[in-house]
Design an enzyme around this catalytic site. Structure first.
Site, PDB file in Angstrom:
ATOM      1  N   LYS A 121       0.829  -1.204   0.000  1.00 60.58           N
ATOM      2  CA  LYS A 121       0.000   0.000   0.000  1.00 60.58           C
ATOM      3  C   LYS A 121       0.863   1.253   0.000  1.00 60.58           C
ATOM      4  O   LYS A 121       0.653   2.169  -0.799  1.00 60.58           O
ATOM      5  CB  LYS A 121      -0.919   0.011   1.226  1.00 60.58           C
ATOM      6  CG  LYS A 121      -1.920   1.166   1.237  1.00 60.58           C
ATOM      7  CD  LYS A 121      -2.205   1.666   2.619  1.00 60.58           C
ATOM      8  CE  LYS A 121      -1.106   2.559   3.130  1.00 60.58           C
ATOM      9  NZ  LYS A 121      -1.426   3.230   4.413  1.00 60.58           N
ATOM     10  N   ASP A 139      -6.119   0.672   0.976  1.00 57.77           N
ATOM     11  CA  ASP A 139      -6.070   0.723   2.436  1.00 57.77           C
ATOM     12  C   ASP A 139      -7.438   0.285   2.969  1.00 57.77           C
ATOM     13  O   ASP A 139      -8.264  -0.242   2.226  1.00 57.77           O
ATOM     14  CB  ASP A 139      -5.695   2.122   2.915  1.00 57.77           C
ATOM     15  CG  ASP A 139      -6.776   3.166   2.627  1.00 57.77           C
ATOM     16  OD1 ASP A 139      -7.777   2.836   1.954  1.00 57.77           O
ATOM     17  OD2 ASP A 139      -6.608   4.314   3.073  1.00 57.77           O
TER      18      ASP A 139
END
Length: 206
Positions: A121, A139
């Site tokens: 991420k 996320d």
């Protein structure tokens, strides 16, 4: 409704409703963004933005950060979630950037992921914002919203990322990442989503 129709409809609404969508983290360069995103794990952008000015003042580049110890950094990140591990990661990060990359933040996602404290991420966020890579970081907000809007049934962030990148045009991926985050942060919240104000109710599977 096909997946393509769903994606096209949702993207069209986002483009009209949120024409400007950017990160709420404050940064001036790739180094600052990388540090901020590492600190943002399980923490709000607001709290990170309150913390980073002191870090950047003391450690304005990877060269200075490379000379730090976790003990030096801990007082600066004590208000952030998981301060001990993040202090360690930042100290290691400075040394890695200097010794392996000449003090520069790499643009390659695999190289970014090889750095301390950097998962997929974080790597995708930095690669997308700073280096215009056509990737979408997933996320908790993006994961939740993607399921609620029927954009993905993926059980993992990686699976959701693949679904999003399959249907979102490359030129919209960076903005789509911010659309989904901001939508999840302020409208389609985890608890008590603001459904009466939502322009995407037609697509909701909640």
């Amino acid at each position: 409704m096909t997946a393509r129709q769903r994606y096209d409809g949702i993207l069209k609404i986002f483009q009209e409703w949120m024409p400007v969508a950017e990160s709420e983290l404050r940064f001036d360069n790739a180094y600052q963004l990388l540090v901020a995103v590492i600190l943002s794990a399980q923490c709000t952008d607001k709290r990170v933005n309150m913390t980073t000015p002191a870090i950047f003042a003391r450690y304005p580049s990877p060269v200075e950060l490379a000379l730090s110890t976790p003990e030096d950094l801990l007082p600066l990140v004590k208000s952030i979630s998981y301060p001990n591990s993040k202090a360690l990661h930042l100290s290691q990060l400075g040394r890695e950037l200097v010794t392996r990359f000449g003090g520069e933040v790499p643009s390659d996602i695999d190289e970014l992921m090889s750095l301390p404290g950097v998962g997929r991420k974080t790597a995708n966020v930095v690669a997308s914002i700073m280096f215009d890579k056509p990737v979408i970081a997933v996320d908790t907000h993006v994961f939740r919203v993607s399921h609620r809007l029927g954009l993905s049934k993926g059980k993992t962030p990686g699976a959701v990322e693949k679904d999003l990148e399959r249907y979102v045009p490359e030129e919209l991926r960076a903005k789509c990442h911010h659309w989904l985050i901001l939508f999840g942060r302020y409208t389609c919240t985890a608890q008590r989503p603001r459904c009466t104000e939502c322009p995407l109710k037609l697509y909701c599977k909640r």
